[in-house]
Design an enzyme around this catalytic site. Structure first.
Site, PDB file in Angstrom:
ATOM      1  N   GLU C  60       0.636  -0.947  -0.122  1.00  0.00           N
ATOM      2  CA  GLU C  60      -0.214  -0.302  -0.029  1.00  0.00           C
ATOM      3  C   GLU C  60       1.105   1.437  -0.049  1.00  0.00           C
ATOM      4  O   GLU C  60       0.615   2.061  -0.195  1.00  0.00           O
ATOM      5  CB  GLU C  60      -1.066   0.182   1.380  1.00  0.00           C
ATOM      6  CG  GLU C  60      -2.376  -0.964   0.911  1.00  0.00           C
ATOM      7  CD  GLU C  60      -1.834  -2.559   1.668  1.00  0.00           C
ATOM      8  OE1 GLU C  60      -0.156  -3.040   1.876  1.00  0.00           O
ATOM      9  OE2 GLU C  60      -2.791  -3.833   1.638  1.00  0.00           O
ATOM     10  N   HIS C 129     -11.447  -3.894   8.959  1.00  0.00           N
ATOM     11  CA  HIS C 129     -11.437  -4.407   7.672  1.00  0.00           C
ATOM     12  C   HIS C 129     -13.412  -3.118   7.422  1.00  0.00           C
ATOM     13  O   HIS C 129     -14.016  -2.926   6.733  1.00  0.00           O
ATOM     14  CB  HIS C 129     -12.163  -5.639   7.689  1.00  0.00           C
ATOM     15  CG  HIS C 129     -10.561  -6.298   7.283  1.00  0.00           C
ATOM     16  ND1 HIS C 129     -10.081  -6.245   8.036  1.00  0.00           N
ATOM     17  CD2 HIS C 129     -10.600  -6.738   6.127  1.00  0.00           C
ATOM     18  CE1 HIS C 129      -8.554  -7.495   6.568  1.00  0.00           C
ATOM     19  NE2 HIS C 129      -8.800  -7.071   6.051  1.00  0.00           N
TER      20      HIS C 129
END
Lengths: 329, 414, 324
Positions: C60, C129
């Protein structure tokens, strides 16, 4: 050490050009050191005195369209990539007329017009920027390449590893230049990184070269070969340049952590002295060297005066530059 | 030495949310004995003497006399041997233990409220709490917020309260214009409502707004009632029975005869009382009270009279307790001593009817043969809560009352 | 006008933007071959080729860092971070690089990148999440943050975001990807920073953004039969946010509630409340309320998450409080 061309094969004009460009970086930083001590340069500055052969050797192999992402020790990268001297001093002295309007200072000198994507205050952060820039070159098929300059202190940063991987996967046109001066801020890199940069590159399938980073001819020769290969579409390369940091991590750092013997040995590694020796062997009239010295001094004097004459940045203009102004439709 | 604890505003009745300190009997630094009165708290309609639960010392007073604060607000800190009572009611605790959203009042908000009160200590008057919009409207319309009745939480003046005050002002101005338009003396003067007035205004406004009233009126022949009263009193001077006492007995009997009349509407449910309790309106210096006579169907007329006299006296001297004000489905408001024929009253909050009793008038009525007969009649107006009564059941209740007044001997039979 | 799912509306915007401008490139984890974890980028690799639509490794920090460098070198990258929770790893690139490049280089360049990422709970995805971290980005000068509440807005706002010269965090919502909504292909572009009055009302204003707008509308619908008239303002973007529209609504209703799924403490609502209590002070006829998640991580178990997420009932309770 990779083999280098015999000193005699390098044209005199190029030797003098290397000399002038290295001297510019050296004298500019020496002056910044003094201005900093005198309180004329605010903030903190990180000098690359002793490392001039790397930035000059590499950038001499580049074209203006090529892009470069730098780090906190980036004055040499900026000046040798072509950032104009006066606007450089104006910036580092925090003036409106500076190349970045006095917003960035020493750690954020950038000039998009010469492909200088910026010095960077975050260790390792410039590396993925260069990867992205290389991606842009690849997508646009513009023939340009990107260069990431980083020190050995960035080797332990995760983004370096990620960037090696991504560049290798995508065969991006990028040259990773590691300026290995042996010091990660205040610590010897041996205590910071349990591998070496070329082994790491090899793991990702990235070929690498290793040169004496205090020898501008060696650096330039290696960089030129790698740049040619990268431009030909061979994907990324790593160039490790072993060099020496003369000053502290930042100006004002007394370097108590370095052994006296090491500090005493630094003049033996000075890349400018080394080049002067080569020049003297080539029987170049001394007056040419003196003339170069005089030119550089005059340019720096002028730049410092320009810096002093610059205006304090305008706050409202600065604030207006946070976002791009959207024209009213 | 026991630890210093907070003396907080006690909850003295089921519906009490705030109280006004009318007097600190004990001064800061003074010690007191168990059961000594420490302070007097006025709630909606009563003054309560708060007694010390144990021997102790009063330290700092945090809320000065004259201020109105929410239940549970620290009023002072004190040392008392026993656990400090009164305690913050469970209801308050429960209210604070609701789910996480929306944001509940935090400890910080409570602390701020305390600071605000503390800051006001020693000041002549309490800070007026009003919303920003209410303040702006008041400023624009030259309304003094001190005279505005608050309807918001924690006594906060809202915009609609100011608008109501503007409307009220406008009507007053219209009146004064008719009387003496140009005279500066005719300009309206203002003062802050006392806590009693403000509370009464709030309660009556609520009652009139939230209870669907309808009104039934009739006249009752009071001749027999007069006669009975005369006979009873002449028999025993100490009895001192009034017409009002007999009307109470008449209404009590009517309540037994009409079960619906002993019902009230509460939060969407119909509650039927098991006892016969009747409120009676009592006027005092501090306003109108409606203390409730309890279990009245078990009392003979003499006992009713005694209980009614005692309750009225408590009301007049400000000694009513919250228990005195709770319960009952109906109230008698007797204005017979004044000159009024019919009086339609507002039902007291929580009840389902109120009987307005007018002055006794002498009037000629045709007798069975059509000849004029002089009678003593009183006008009765029954205000009914339409959620409980319909016209038929309301009339049945009113007719029972009328019959009991006109045939009062039955009141002596239990 | 046809109904289109939210995910498809985003896909169409990407498609349109790529067709219109060859500088637009997409990269992210599993967005090319797999068409994205939620199918949002499906079909784009086939249409635009692997030069412009690229799968990245799970990196990322470098995905976003490279997007910044690419944006400074002539591209308009649209990168995807699979879950908003993962932006933590890319924060240097967003906060220190993308957000500041224009400013600290004296306006020499802009960074026209879009970071797409879904936030939000409701699918039992657990603490790592489900987070709504948009306030972090809204706090950073130089970034824009867009949070659409329906398919049509998502499409139009994403096109605006890609055309925007500055870095934009485009916050999607995984629970909304399958949501269908009216979609008018010809509808006008939305200028980032323009709110939309999703429902008009007189008694109280609820300001919200993203999926929570639908919660506000649901509460408004429930309250309507009680003669409580609720105005719902959909901010659509939270940086910049449409102060003028919120103030105008407050000036009509005099009561304000801010609703978002994110934790209330130090959240977007705090900023809105602070501004309105300043510039809207004299309009207020009740304290401003915030409705949002409690100060705790998003829990996994269904029963826990149901209690955690702000719902219409919480909104109604807040409305009742401000109307008291």
């Amino acid at each position: 050490m990779s083999p280098t061309k015999s000193d005699n094969s390098v044209p005199i004009s190029q030797l003098l050009e290397f000399y002038e460009r290295m001297l510019l970086v050296r004298e500019a930083e020496n002056r910044l050191s003094k201005l900093f001590a005198d309180g004329e340069v605010p903030g903190f500055i990180h000098l690359s005195v002793g490392q001039e052969a790397v930035c000059v050797g590499v950038t001499s192999a580049l074209e203006t369209r090529d892009t470069l992402a730098s780090n906190h020790r980036g004055h040499g990268h900026a000046l040798s990539k072509g950032v104009e001297l006066n606007s450089f001093f104006l910036e580092v002295m925090g003036k409106e007329e500076g190349i970045c309007g006095g917003r960035g200072g020493s750690m954020h000198v950038a000039d998009m017009s010469v492909g200088m994507l910026g010095a960077n205050g975050i260790v390792g952060a410039g590396i993925p920027l260069a990867v992205g820039s290389a991606l842009a070159h690849q997508v646009q098929e513009n023939g340009a390449i990107a260069v990431a300059f980083f020190g050995d202190g960035a080797l332990a940063e995760g983004v370096l590893h990620e960037s090696f991987n991504l560049a290798a996967l995508w065969k991006l046109p990028i040259l990773f230049v590691c300026e290995n001066n042996g010091w990660s801020e205040f610590s010897p890199t041996g205590r910071q990184f349990n591998a070496n940069v070329r082994e790491l590159a090899g793991v990702f399938g990235i070929p690498s070269a290793f040169v004496d980073g205090d020898d501008v001819l060696a650096v330039n020769e290696a960089a030129s070969e790698l740049v040619t290969a990268i431009r030909a579409g061979e994907g990324p390369y790593v160039l490790e340049c072993v060099t020496h940091r003369v000053r502290g991590h930042f100006e004002g750092d007394p370097q108590k952590y370095r052994a006296e013997s090491e500090i005493n040995s630094l003049p033996d590694h000075d890349p400018i002295t080394k080049l002067e020796t080569i020049i003297s062997k080539r029987r170049i009239p001394k007056k040419e060297v003196v003339a170069i010295r005089g030119t550089i001094e005059a340019r720096i004097n002028a730049a410092v005066e320009a810096g002093r004459g610059g205006n304090a940045p305008d706050f409202s203009r600065a604030k207006a530059d946070v976002y791009t102004a959207v024209e009213e439709v | 030495m026991s630890p210093v604890t907070n003396l907080t505003m006690p909850k003295l009745g089921l519906t009490m949310t705030e109280g006004t300190i009318s007097e600190w009997v004990v001064s800061p630094g003074d010690s007191f004995k168990k059961n000594d009165v420490v302070l007097v708290v006025e709630t909606e309609k009563i003054a309560n003497e708060i007694e010390a639960p144990a021997d102790g010392v009063l330290h700092d007073i945090l809320v000065v006399a004259g201020e109105t604060v929410a239940v549970g607000t620290p009023l002072a800190n004190w040392d008392v041997g026993a656990t400090a009572i009164p305690e913050v009611s469970a209801e308050i605790e429960e209210a604070n233990a609701t789910t996480h959203e929306p944001e509940k009042e935090t400890a910080a908000a409570t602390a701020f409220a305390e600071v605000r009160k503390n800051t006001a200590s020693g000041a002549k008057s309490a800070r007026i709490v009003a919303t920003p919009l209410a303040r702006r409207i008041a400023l624009q319309n030259d309304i003094d917020l001190a005279g505005v009745i608050a309807s918001g939480p924690k006594g906060r003046i809202k915009a609609e309260d100011v608008r109501a005050a503007i409307a009220d002002d406008a009507s007053r101005v219209t009146l004064s214009c008719g009387v003496a338009a140009a005279s500066p003396d005719a300009l309206p003067s203002r003062r802050a409502a006392t806590s009693y007035e403000a509370a009464a205004a709030r309660r009556l406004s609520e009652a009139k707004r939230d209870t669907p009233h309808f009104y039934l009126s009739t006249e009752a022949d009071a001749g027999a009632l007069f006669l009975l009263r005369q006979q009873l009193n002449s028999d025993n001077e100490n009895l001192n029975i009034s017409i009002n006492h007999l009307i109470i007995a008449a209404v009590a009997r009517a309540l037994k005869e009409n079960e619906i009349a002993n019902c009230v509407w509460r939060d969407g449910e119909i509650v039927t009382y098991g006892t016969t309790d009747i409120g009676m309106a009592v006027s005092s210096d501090k306003g109108l009270f409606a203390p409730v006579l309890k279990d009245i169907d078990r009392l003979g007329i003499a006992s009713i009279a005694k209980a009614a006299r005692e309750l009225a006296e408590k009301a007049r001297t400000g000694q009513l307790t919250s228990d005195d004000l709770i319960g009952g489905s109906t109230t008698i408001s007797n204005a017979g001593m004044f000159d009024v024929t019919y009086m339609g009253s507002i039902i007291n909050p929580g009840q389902s009817s109120i009987l307005g009793v007018g002055s006794i008038r002498e009037i000629f009525r045709p007798d069975e043969l059509g000849q004029p007969e002089l009678r003593q009649e009183m006008g009765l107006v029954l205000s009914c809560d339409h959620r409980i009564f319909d016209g038929v059941s309301g009339l049945a209740f009113l007719n029972s009352i009328k019959a009991n007044i006109e045939k009062p001997l039955r009141l002596l039979v239990s | 006008m046809a109904d289109v799912r939210y995910a498809k509306a985003v896909n169409m915007a990407l498609d349109d933007a790529m067709a219109a401008d060859p500088a637009v490139v997409l990269f992210g984890e599993d967005i090319a071959e797999a068409g994205g974890p939620f199918g949002v980028t499906r079909g784009l690799l086939e249409k635009y080729g692997d030069r412009r639509v690229r799968d990245t490794p799970i990196s990322e920090a470098t995905i976003v860092g490279a997007a910044v460098g690419a944006a400074m070198s002539g591209l308009k990258p649209v990168v995807e971070i699979m879950f908003m929770d993962f932006v933590t790893i890319a924060m240097d690139a967003m906060v220190n690089q993308a957000a500041k490049a224009r400013f600290m280089f004296g306006g020499q360049c802009s960074v026209p990148l879009v970071l797409r990422t879904p936030h939000g709970g409701g699918v039992n995805a657990g603490p790592q999440h489900s987070q709504c971290l948009e306030a972090w980005f809204a706090h950073i000068p130089g970034l824009k943050v867009v949070v659409p509440s329906n398919p049509s807005d998502a499409n139009r706002l994403l096109k605006s975001a890609i055309m925007d010269p500055d870095p934009v965090v485009f916050v999607e919502n995984k629970a909304m990807y399958s949501l269908k909504g009216e979609f008018d292909d010809a509808s006008e572009t939305i200028v980032i920073g323009t709110a939309h009055v999703a429902r008009s009302g007189d008694d109280v204003t609820i300001v919200s953004y993203g999926a929570a707008v639908n919660t506000a509308l649901q509460a408004a619908e429930t309250l309507a039969p009680r003669d409580i008239s609720v105005e719902v303002v959909d901010l659509r973007s939270i940086q910049p946010w449409d102060e003028a529209t919120v103030l105008a609504s407050l000036a009509r209703t005099h009561r304000l509630i801010v609703l978002h799924e994110a934790v209330t403490a130090f959240g977007v609502g705090a900023e809105i409340v602070a501004r309105m209590s300043d510039i809207g002070f004299d309009e207020l006829d009740a304290p401003i309320k915030r409705v949002g998640a409690p100060f705790m991580p998003t829990p996994f178990a269904k029963s826990l998450e149901n209690q955690y997420l702000p719902n219409a009932k919480d909104v109604i309770a807040a409305v009742e409080q401000v109307l008291a």
